[in-house]
Design an enzyme around this catalytic site. Structure first.
Site, mmCIF file in Angstrom:
data_model
loop_
_atom_site.group_PDB
_atom_site.id
_atom_site.type_symbol
_atom_site.label_atom_id
_atom_site.label_comp_id
_atom_site.label_asym_id
_atom_site.label_seq_id
_atom_site.Cartn_x
_atom_site.Cartn_y
_atom_site.Cartn_z
ATOM 1 N N ASP B 194 0.787 -1.161 0.150
ATOM 2 C CA ASP B 194 0.167 -0.006 0.135
ATOM 3 C C ASP B 194 0.923 1.204 0.000
ATOM 4 O O ASP B 194 1.965 1.270 0.719
ATOM 5 C CB ASP B 194 -1.003 0.065 1.062
ATOM 6 C CG ASP B 194 -2.040 0.900 0.849
ATOM 7 O OD1 ASP B 194 -3.290 0.355 0.441
ATOM 8 O OD2 ASP B 194 -2.257 2.185 1.294
ATOM 9 N N HIS B 274 6.343 11.248 3.667
ATOM 10 C CA HIS B 274 5.109 11.628 4.450
ATOM 11 C C HIS B 274 5.503 11.154 5.941
ATOM 12 O O HIS B 274 5.761 9.629 6.206
ATOM 13 C CB HIS B 274 3.957 10.765 3.784
ATOM 14 C CG HIS B 274 2.685 11.024 4.671
ATOM 15 N ND1 HIS B 274 2.116 10.374 5.319
ATOM 16 C CD2 HIS B 274 1.632 12.089 4.347
ATOM 17 C CE1 HIS B 274 0.800 10.868 5.619
ATOM 18 N NE2 HIS B 274 0.487 11.919 4.877
ATOM 19 N N GLU B 326 2.965 16.621 3.679
ATOM 20 C CA GLU B 326 3.199 16.262 5.241
ATOM 21 C C GLU B 326 4.391 15.492 5.672
ATOM 22 O O GLU B 326 4.187 14.583 6.381
ATOM 23 C CB GLU B 326 1.848 15.475 5.492
ATOM 24 C CG GLU B 326 0.542 16.162 4.955
ATOM 25 C CD GLU B 326 -0.754 15.343 5.400
ATOM 26 O OE1 GLU B 326 -0.941 14.173 5.087
ATOM 27 O OE2 GLU B 326 -1.710 15.914 5.484
ATOM 28 N N CYS B 422 -8.347 12.274 10.144
ATOM 29 C CA CYS B 422 -7.422 11.506 10.417
ATOM 30 C C CYS B 422 -7.092 11.609 12.102
ATOM 31 O O CYS B 422 -6.906 10.881 12.820
ATOM 32 C CB CYS B 422 -6.109 11.238 9.968
ATOM 33 S SG CYS B 422 -5.173 12.872 9.672
ATOM 34 N N CYS B 423 -6.838 12.941 12.589
ATOM 35 C CA CYS B 423 -6.281 13.203 13.850
ATOM 36 C C CYS B 423 -7.274 13.049 14.894
ATOM 37 O O CYS B 423 -6.758 12.313 16.057
ATOM 38 C CB CYS B 423 -5.771 14.499 13.807
ATOM 39 S SG CYS B 423 -4.387 14.853 12.597
#
Lengths: 665, 665
Positions: B194, B274, B326, B422-423
């Site tokens: 992935d 990332h 990021e 997400c966070c």
């Protein structure tokens, strides 16, 4: 077609840039000659896609295709024509300094080509002629048609002034005849203006050369329409389906402030958006304020000048705090490492300053002009004349430029010619016309704005006067003015007291002039008297090395100082001081010594002082990768700090550089 | 389908996280309860598009559509499923702390829905099921299919551990059965992985729960294939015509280092790309190094750990120096204002630290874990549990966040639930499982990594032992461990000596333990003895306020110090200290006093000290806009400086904040 009056026949305006100034300066003449001998020939090759190692420009080829002399596709940016224009303008100034038959032949040939590319109705633009003939004037926001015309007008004026040849001038007058059929307040015409201001200031030049009011009127029309509701750019954008030229597949987000079209120009108080567009516009606004005696416009110019120079200008005279949109951000936001400070923007600021000096003689305009010229603009060009900075940073960590995407726009070494080649030809046209920035004349007062060796011929106090200025800036502060006159005449000589030498002294024929700060008029010492042939004025400027501090609202410069000597801002480079440059700490009481810098171009003065270096003390500091954070304070070691003129940074390989250094108390 | 063995039947691994730890801490229990009482219910509403003021998530609705229970289009990111997974995982941990029938009912209902959305062949992903059914497994680079599966596996494991219910576990085992038909070294299968690592660490959890080797093998397959030539992601990208998922109309520029797929993982030494992907991968690598006894992998983990924590980690335990991707940038590049330091990345760093603690008991791993937990992670959540920072800056000028595009990603106030959410659920799952980060067990040595009040039940030295830890961090440094045992047993208690309290003292039943630094084992004080029921160990950590300095290679922190008290990093805010914060200057000799902060949550300690403020002295300073630059040094005025814990910043309106303050010498 209107006749072109002889410039001398036109009424002298109340304020003017004396036309007859010839540069003759030990420092600057070198640069002018480098532009003449290296930059102009090199750029000529680049325009013809023959510059080794540089991206093909396509600019001349586009004209050939548009003229039907070649086949192929348009190459380059939508504003590629302007590169040819800026080259021709620089050639015009160069020929004013020194005639050169071969250069003139090349220029004439190019002008013939431009004429051949002009369309029967007067339209001139190779992009739309070659690529999108049906789409003329449909995307003023992005497509720079009037911008390119503006640059070509500036070229035409300069070339005419140099050679008396009016072919390009006639071409551009025909273009403007055509523009007047498209734009205007009348029913059926576009109440529009260009996304990138430039034609406005060019039209003022055309008006001043020809005396034709309609050019001034058209400039005022573009300026006055800008930002009015219904907003032309917004309506145009809607009618294009909210798509732009540069990314036609993506919905365009229209930010009117980028174009300074978010409100009428008279209501603007803060510099916003693309910095070059902004200062080109302010330049035209200041021209119009003076020439049309427009008080509202004058007030707007003063407000915008103050905003730019007192809240958004770097100490090197650079403007534009972000590369996003090459733009201003907001008051006191002057990051040194993510800076933009584009060379073209500093040049535009010099234009604006010159027009403000014509609007009102105040030394602060000249101070800024000098700051931008000696630091940002000069620093943008390598000593070889072939490599340039587009972005002029005040703090460089080369690895960050390479590995932190937020700093990719900052380069640690000057680059050969750019894909978007706006800066190098802009430097060329400024340096070849530098004589125009030394003096301004208001009635019978001649203001000296820059101390640059030169000869001026002007009519002053009824006499034909020649003034030979001798100067040795930026290294020495001794300046003299020798006056030659056909007869005695009363007039005034205004001598700028630079912000960096408030204790300037002056003497007339060896007799010291006694004056205090209160005697100055807007920062100038005014010497009014009956001047006679052979009179000599001497000026002495203190060339001491001092520390400069930024206003505390500039967060990026807190607890830091910059080193300045005369008009030159200095910087510390790792080649002299080791890495990291950030570890240096400069005592506020630093005393500087001067020395010739052997590894810098002849005459350059480096300065040295005792300083400190902050050294990490860590129990495991011997390891290659010790703990990042610890409680042991760093040790301050004495170190000899060397600073070199900012304009020479990055000429000795890639390395760290900083203008602002943390002070120790 | 494989049977699920009872966890207690499996062989105890040499190193383990003790399972039976219940949090009971005056500081942290509040947070856990806030997650249980506010965050989990709020996030449940958000997932159902019912959170007021927050963007609709679409996450649950997507499952309804995929299950045929609703009609409509897929909403949200391609990885939207993972939000449901992270919520379920947090619910699993929450139920392990405290059963809650209503919450369990909601979770079961959601699990039923997930089951209904699973395809007959075991495939589970609502994006591809709803929107691009024919395109499964064609864009591993961008589309997060295995990532989402990984999060759902983590949820399944947590939910099974809490409730013994295996429905979600069976669903995910069926999904993995399917994944094994698609991926693998065998002919005809994809040798792929992935773009966003996550399934690797999840498969390790599934292996540990079930004891089924094939899950471990699959995790190792994904890790081992990554970065190998021919590069799977590059080949896939070519076969997609170099187009990506997010901007399908634009040629995608594939940067393999963004995915940590630029070289085989065993050859990697520098953290790149990332940040969240990186640390999720390192976590799985550390798991595999331990479980498969892979020395090469272990060495890679140690190298990467050192690179991250000794050259690329902020003092708050944040990682990721740029919002572009990021991502990590490069060694010592830690800008405080353009920082990213994403909350999820700090959480991932905590995962990595925990796995490194299992690999080898060294206090530096726990130091970093604690640093990230008390500062970056804790600071990301508002006291109301409903507002979060995604980016955790160390220096904020709110106007710059608004008006400088290079800082638009930095917010000066916590935001309600994000479009890319997400966070917040990551914070929820970490805080509800905090008990798992306190101890690690190696053989019969129990290492205390975090001083957090809790009760542990474990088998140690042949005895059934319960250890009640009482702590009052971060405000007080007194800690006690009460041991209850069914019989006496010899085992060792490892007590971490925090980097911020090297002078820690300890006593057993009131008897001081005498030890020197040389007696420590990798930063732990090891107390090995025959422990008896009723034994009490007390630990005293010095909670003094100190200045912390960064390595001089961190340019952004040169001549600056941060304030730290115990594990807490402090910051100065303009609400306490005025603007600009940058004008403060902190003496290296600063002596701090402590006080309760009335306007901060109960118990919080603010610190104060005498400091200096740099004030611009300018001849025209009275004017609103005085000259930006002058030669008069700023005046240093004495000022009382107040600093508050970083984790509480931005809770009192918007204002300036800085962690690093320039020191005065």
């Amino acid at each position: 077609m209107s006749p072109i009056p002889n410039p001398s026949e036109r009424a002298a305006s109340a304020a003017a840039v004396p036309a007859g100034v010839t540069l003759s300066d030990p420092f600057w003449s070198d640069y002018t000659e480098r532009v003449q001998n290296v930059v102009i020939p090199y750029q000529y090759e680049a325009l013809h896609d023959r510059a080794p190692g540089a991206e093909p420009s396509g600019a001349v080829r586009n004209f050939r295709i548009a003229a039907g002399q070649a086949e192929g596709a348009f190459v380059g940016w939508v504003f590629q024509d302007s590169d040819v224009a800026k080259w021709l303008e620089a050639v015009g100034y160069s020929l004013q300094i020194r005639r050169d038959a071969e250069l003139e032949r090349r220029a004439d040939e190019l002008i013939d080509l431009i004429g051949a590319a002009q369309q029967p109705d007067g339209y001139l633009n190779t992009y739309f002629t070659i690529k999108e003939p049906g789409k003329r004037w449909t995307n003023l926001t992005d497509c720079h048609e009037l911008y390119c015309a503006g640059h070509m007008i500036e070229a035409a004026v300069a070339y005419y002034e140099a050679t008396g040849k009016d072919k390009l001038l006639r071409i551009m007058q025909r273009m403007i005849d055509h523009v007047e059929t498209v734009f205007g307040p009348e029913e059926g015409k576009l109440r529009g203006y260009d996304g990138h201001q430039e034609i406005e200031l060019a039209l003022v030049k055309l008006y001043k050369l020809t005396g034709e009011e309609r050019y001034l009127k058209l400039a005022a029309f573009f300026i006055n329409e800008r930002g009015r509701e219904p907003n032309f750019l917004r309506e145009e954008w809607k009618s294009r389906g909210r798509r732009g030229h540069f990314e036609p597949n993506v919905r365009q987000n229209l930010d009117l402030s980028y174009f300074q079209a978010h409100k009428p120009v008279r209501e603007q108080s803060e510099a916003v958006g693309h910095a070059v567009r902004a200062v080109y516009m302010y330049t035209a606004m200041a021209d119009l304020a003076r020439l049309t005696d427009d008080e509202q416009l004058r007030q707007a110019c003063i407000r915008l000048w103050h905003n730019v120079t007192r809240t958004q200008m770097y100490v090197i005279g650079g403007i534009g705090s972000t590369h996003h949109g090459e733009a201003f951000t907001f008051d006191y936001d002057l990051p040194n490492d993510t800076v933009y400070a584009e060379t073209c923007a500093a040049i535009g600021l010099i234009f604006f300053a010159q027009r403000m000096l014509l609007l009102e003689p105040k030394s602060e305009y000249a101070d800024v002009m000098e700051r931008a010229l000696y630091n940002n603009v000069l620093g943008s060009m390598a000593q070889d004349g072939k490599h340039y900075f587009y972005v002029n940073p005040l703090e460089v960590w080369p690895q960050a430029c390479a590995h932190n995407p937020g700093k990719h726009h900052v380069k640690s070494e000057r680059q050969a010619w750019f894909g978007c080649a706006c800066c190098p030809p802009n430097v060329a046209r400024l340096l070849t016309s530098l004589g125009r920035y030394i003096y301004t004349q208001h009635g019978d007062t001649l203001y000296t704005n820059l101390y640059i060796g030169s000869e001026l011929s002007a009519e002053l106090g009824g006499a034909q006067v020649r003034i030979k200025q001798q100067a040795a800036l930026p290294w020495s502060g001794d300046v003299s003015f020798e006056i030659a006159a056909d007869r005695a005449g009363e007039f005034a000589l205004g001598l700028r007291v630079p912000s960096w030498s408030p204790d300037m002294t002056a003497a007339v024929n060896g007799e010291p002039v006694s004056f205090s700060r209160e005697d100055l008029e807007h920062g100038y010492l005014i010497l009014r008297r009956e001047w006679a042939d052979g009179d000599v004025v001497t000026v002495s400027l203190r060339m001491s090395t001092v520390l400069v501090y930024a206003d505390a609202r500039v967060r990026a410069d807190a607890h830091k100082a910059a080193i300045q000597r005369g008009p030159l801002v200095y910087c510390a480079e790792s080649i002299d001081n080791g890495e990291p440059i950030s570890s240096l700490r400069l005592p506020q009481t630093a005393v500087f010594s001067e020395r010739g810098a052997d590894d810098l171009p002849g005459g350059a003065i480096a300065v040295e002082t005792q300083a400190l270096r902050s050294v990490t003390v860590s129990p495991d500091a011997g390891e290659e990768k010790a703990a990042l954070y610890g409680t042991v304070p760093p040790r301050l070691e004495p170190v000899r700090l060397t600073a070199v003129p900012y304009y020479l940074w990055g000429n000795r390989g890639t390395g760290e550089m900083a203008v602002w250094l943390t002070t120790s108390d």
